[in-house]
Design a protein around this motif. Structure first.
Motif, PDB file in Angstrom:
ATOM      1  N   GLU A   1       0.817  -1.207   0.000  1.00 58.90           N
ATOM      2  CA  GLU A   1       0.000   0.000   0.000  1.00 58.90           C
ATOM      3  C   GLU A   1       0.854   1.261   0.000  1.00 58.90           C
ATOM      4  OE1 GLU A   1      -2.693  -0.544   3.283  1.00 58.90           O
ATOM      5  OE2 GLU A   1      -4.167  -1.507   1.992  1.00 58.90           O
ATOM      6  N   ALA A   2       1.991   1.234   0.693  1.00 57.67           N
ATOM      7  CA  ALA A   2       2.887   2.393   0.718  1.00 57.67           C
ATOM      8  C   ALA A   2       3.416   2.703  -0.679  1.00 57.67           C
ATOM      9  CB  ALA A   2       4.041   2.145   1.683  1.00 57.67           C
ATOM     10  N   GLU A   3       3.485   1.668  -1.528  1.00 59.75           N
ATOM     11  CA  GLU A   3       3.923   1.840  -2.916  1.00 59.75           C
ATOM     12  C   GLU A   3       2.748   2.170  -3.842  1.00 59.75           C
ATOM     13  OE1 GLU A   3       7.096   1.773  -4.067  1.00 59.75           O
ATOM     14  OE2 GLU A   3       7.702   1.595  -1.977  1.00 59.75           O
ATOM     15  N   GLY A   4       1.537   2.290  -3.269  1.00 60.92           N
ATOM     16  CA  GLY A   4       0.363   2.595  -4.076  1.00 60.92           C
ATOM     17  C   GLY A   4      -0.243   1.385  -4.746  1.00 60.92           C
ATOM     18  N   VAL A   5       0.035   0.188  -4.186  1.00 54.97           N
ATOM     19  CA  VAL A   5      -0.455  -1.066  -4.753  1.00 54.97           C
ATOM     20  C   VAL A   5      -1.656  -1.555  -3.946  1.00 54.97           C
ATOM     21  CG1 VAL A   5       0.139  -3.468  -5.284  1.00 54.97           C
ATOM     22  CG2 VAL A   5       1.863  -1.669  -5.540  1.00 54.97           C
ATOM     23  N   ALA A   6      -2.754  -1.872  -4.631  1.00 53.15           N
ATOM     24  CA  ALA A   6      -3.947  -2.409  -3.976  1.00 53.15           C
ATOM     25  C   ALA A   6      -3.803  -3.923  -3.840  1.00 53.15           C
ATOM     26  CB  ALA A   6      -5.189  -2.083  -4.795  1.00 53.15           C
ATOM     27  N   VAL A   7      -4.407  -4.479  -2.793  1.00 55.59           N
ATOM     28  CA  VAL A   7      -4.373  -5.923  -2.570  1.00 55.59           C
ATOM     29  C   VAL A   7      -5.811  -6.424  -2.485  1.00 55.59           C
ATOM     30  CG1 VAL A   7      -3.592  -7.790  -1.077  1.00 55.59           C
ATOM     31  CG2 VAL A   7      -2.186  -5.731  -1.319  1.00 55.59           C
ATOM     32  N   VAL A   8      -6.112  -7.459  -3.286  1.00 55.10           N
ATOM     33  CA  VAL A   8      -7.449  -8.043  -3.320  1.00 55.10           C
ATOM     34  C   VAL A   8      -7.341  -9.516  -2.949  1.00 55.10           C
ATOM     35  CG1 VAL A   8      -9.411  -8.639  -4.799  1.00 55.10           C
ATOM     36  CG2 VAL A   8      -8.238  -6.444  -5.099  1.00 55.10           C
ATOM     37  N   SER A   9      -8.217  -9.959  -2.025  1.00 57.50           N
ATOM     38  CA  SER A   9      -8.278 -11.366  -1.639  1.00 57.50           C
ATOM     39  C   SER A   9      -9.612 -11.932  -2.109  1.00 57.50           C
ATOM     40  CB  SER A   9      -8.142 -11.509  -0.123  1.00 57.50           C
ATOM     41  OG  SER A   9      -8.309 -12.854   0.242  1.00 57.50           O
ATOM     42  N   ILE A  10      -9.549 -12.920  -2.997  1.00 56.99           N
ATOM     43  CA  ILE A  10     -10.771 -13.459  -3.593  1.00 56.99           C
ATOM     44  C   ILE A  10     -11.634 -14.214  -2.588  1.00 56.99           C
ATOM     45  CG2 ILE A  10     -11.660 -15.132  -5.264  1.00 56.99           C
ATOM     46  CD1 ILE A  10      -9.419 -14.264  -7.150  1.00 56.99           C
ATOM     47  N   ARG A  11     -11.042 -15.171  -1.844  1.00 54.90           N
ATOM     48  CA  ARG A  11     -11.850 -16.010  -0.951  1.00 54.90           C
ATOM     49  C   ARG A  11     -12.609 -15.169   0.067  1.00 54.90           C
ATOM     50  NH1 ARG A  11      -8.919 -20.557   2.313  1.00 54.90           N
ATOM     51  NH2 ARG A  11      -8.278 -18.794   3.565  1.00 54.90           N
ATOM     52  N   GLU A  12     -11.913 -14.209   0.647  1.00 56.07           N
ATOM     53  CA  GLU A  12     -12.564 -13.379   1.656  1.00 56.07           C
ATOM     54  C   GLU A  12     -13.431 -12.296   1.023  1.00 56.07           C
ATOM     55  OE1 GLU A  12      -9.230 -15.482   3.436  1.00 56.07           O
ATOM     56  OE2 GLU A  12      -9.198 -14.073   1.781  1.00 56.07           O
ATOM     57  N   GLY A  13     -13.209 -12.034  -0.270  1.00 52.29           N
ATOM     58  CA  GLY A  13     -14.065 -11.122  -1.016  1.00 52.29           C
ATOM     59  C   GLY A  13     -13.900  -9.655  -0.673  1.00 52.29           C
ATOM     60  N   PHE A  14     -12.683  -9.207  -0.446  1.00 49.71           N
ATOM     61  CA  PHE A  14     -12.522  -7.781  -0.176  1.00 49.71           C
ATOM     62  C   PHE A  14     -11.241  -7.202  -0.727  1.00 49.71           C
ATOM     63  CE2 PHE A  14      -9.588  -8.784   3.129  1.00 49.71           C
ATOM     64  CZ  PHE A  14     -10.130  -9.777   3.894  1.00 49.71           C
ATOM     65  N   ASP A  15     -11.304  -5.882  -0.883  1.00 47.59           N
ATOM     66  CA  ASP A  15     -10.172  -5.092  -1.347  1.00 47.59           C
ATOM     67  C   ASP A  15      -9.490  -4.548  -0.103  1.00 47.59           C
ATOM     68  OD1 ASP A  15      -8.482  -3.048  -2.180  1.00 47.59           O
ATOM     69  OD2 ASP A  15      -9.843  -2.363  -3.759  1.00 47.59           O
ATOM     70  N   LEU A  16      -8.259  -4.970   0.120  1.00 38.04           N
ATOM     71  CA  LEU A  16      -7.573  -4.634   1.363  1.00 38.04           C
ATOM     72  C   LEU A  16      -7.089  -3.189   1.428  1.00 38.04           C
ATOM     73  CD1 LEU A  16      -5.549  -7.941   1.716  1.00 38.04           C
ATOM     74  CD2 LEU A  16      -7.770  -7.381   2.670  1.00 38.04           C
ATOM     75  N   SER A  17      -7.306  -2.437   0.351  1.00 40.56           N
ATOM     76  CA  SER A  17      -6.890  -1.038   0.375  1.00 40.56           C
ATOM     77  C   SER A  17      -7.964  -0.132   0.969  1.00 40.56           C
ATOM     78  CB  SER A  17      -6.524  -0.567  -1.035  1.00 40.56           C
ATOM     79  OG  SER A  17      -7.656  -0.584  -1.867  1.00 40.56           O
ATOM     80  N   THR A  18      -9.162  -0.679   1.201  1.00 41.71           N
ATOM     81  CA  THR A  18     -10.232   0.127   1.792  1.00 41.71           C
ATOM     82  C   THR A  18     -10.195  -0.007   3.316  1.00 41.71           C
ATOM     83  OG1 THR A  18     -11.844  -1.674   1.796  1.00 41.71           O
ATOM     84  CG2 THR A  18     -11.695  -0.348  -0.231  1.00 41.71           C
ATOM     85  N   PRO A  19     -10.751   0.958   4.049  1.00 44.38           N
ATOM     86  CA  PRO A  19     -10.780   0.845   5.519  1.00 44.38           C
ATOM     87  C   PRO A  19     -11.466  -0.437   6.003  1.00 44.38           C
ATOM     88  CG  PRO A  19     -11.314   3.083   4.861  1.00 44.38           C
ATOM     89  CD  PRO A  19     -11.259   2.250   3.599  1.00 44.38           C
ATOM     90  N   MET A  20     -12.576  -0.826   5.358  1.00 44.84           N
ATOM     91  CA  MET A  20     -13.274  -2.056   5.752  1.00 44.84           C
ATOM     92  C   MET A  20     -12.399  -3.265   5.433  1.00 44.84           C
ATOM     93  SD  MET A  20     -15.733  -3.521   7.207  1.00 44.84           S
ATOM     94  CE  MET A  20     -17.174  -2.497   7.289  1.00 44.84           C
ATOM     95  N   GLY A  21     -11.710  -3.227   4.315  1.00 41.63           N
ATOM     96  CA  GLY A  21     -10.808  -4.314   3.952  1.00 41.63           C
ATOM     97  C   GLY A  21      -9.683  -4.460   4.954  1.00 41.63           C
ATOM     98  N   LYS A  22      -9.121  -3.336   5.415  1.00 48.87           N
ATOM     99  CA  LYS A  22      -8.051  -3.388   6.420  1.00 48.87           C
ATOM    100  C   LYS A  22      -8.553  -3.976   7.726  1.00 48.87           C
ATOM    101  CE  LYS A  22      -5.191   0.390   4.797  1.00 48.87           C
ATOM    102  NZ  LYS A  22      -4.702   1.736   5.051  1.00 48.87           N
TER     103      LYS A  22
END
Length: 187
Positions: free
Chosen positions: A87-108
């Protein structure tokens, strides 16, 4: 131009990354794949060849897709550090099984909870394993591999031939440590 990057990991050489790959390919057009095979999630991210290469490759605007958050690691701190590094490099992380985008507050928030649960489960597995070992010992069962060398024979041969530990190990085709244990237990 941003890229979609996928990361695959399996813990043992009897496992395959094919299910992870197929699941990711069904949802994303992946530009670059990184893989760690027969690599435990307990090994720190920076020490895994594939994930280390991914961390060096990812650029701002890229998205890293994983099949499940536990593919990044089993230790809460390590998983969070990996995600924070990306994230510090501006890269988003998505986890399919859990179904969320880890770059959002809810994802974190979900990441923190899931990583903590994964670490708790790993701890519980270890506790159950140790309880099983203790029960087996209490029942008088021998644990470990069946002994294949005769300690007395190894110690006697070494004495008869005035041989070094290394020469004895070579003669019997066993390790130096095995010779030392054999000589110690034969006394």
């Amino acid at each position: 131009m941003s890229a979609t990057i996928a990361y695959l990991r399996v813990s043992t050489d009897t496992q395959s990354t094919e299910t992870q790959r197929a699941t990711i390919e069904n949802r994303y057009n992946v530009d670059k794949w990184f893989t760690d095979e027969a690599t435990s999630g307990a090994i720190k991210a920076k020490d895994r060849k594939g994930l280390s290469e991914l961390l060096n490759y990812a650029r701002s605007g890229d998205t890293v897709v994983v099949y499940a958050i536990d593919r990044l690691g089993r230790n809460t701190v390590d998983v969070l550090e990996t995600v924070e590094t990306l994230e510090a490099e501006g890269v988003a992380v998505v986890s399919i099984r859990e179904g969320f985008d880890l770059s959002t507050p809810m994802g974190k928030a979900m990441l923190t909870m899931l990583a903590a649960m994964a670490e708790l489960e790993r701890s519980n597995i270890k506790s159950r394993q140790m309880a099983g070992i203790e029960r087996a010992r209490a029942e008088g069962r021998r644990l470990g591999r069946e002994k294949t060398i005769d300690d007395a024979q190894v110690a006697q041969w070494r004495q008869d031939h005035n041989a070094s530990i290394k020469a004895t190990a070579d003669h019997f085709g066993i390790s130096v440590a095995s010779v030392k244990r054999a000589c110690k237990s034969a006394k």
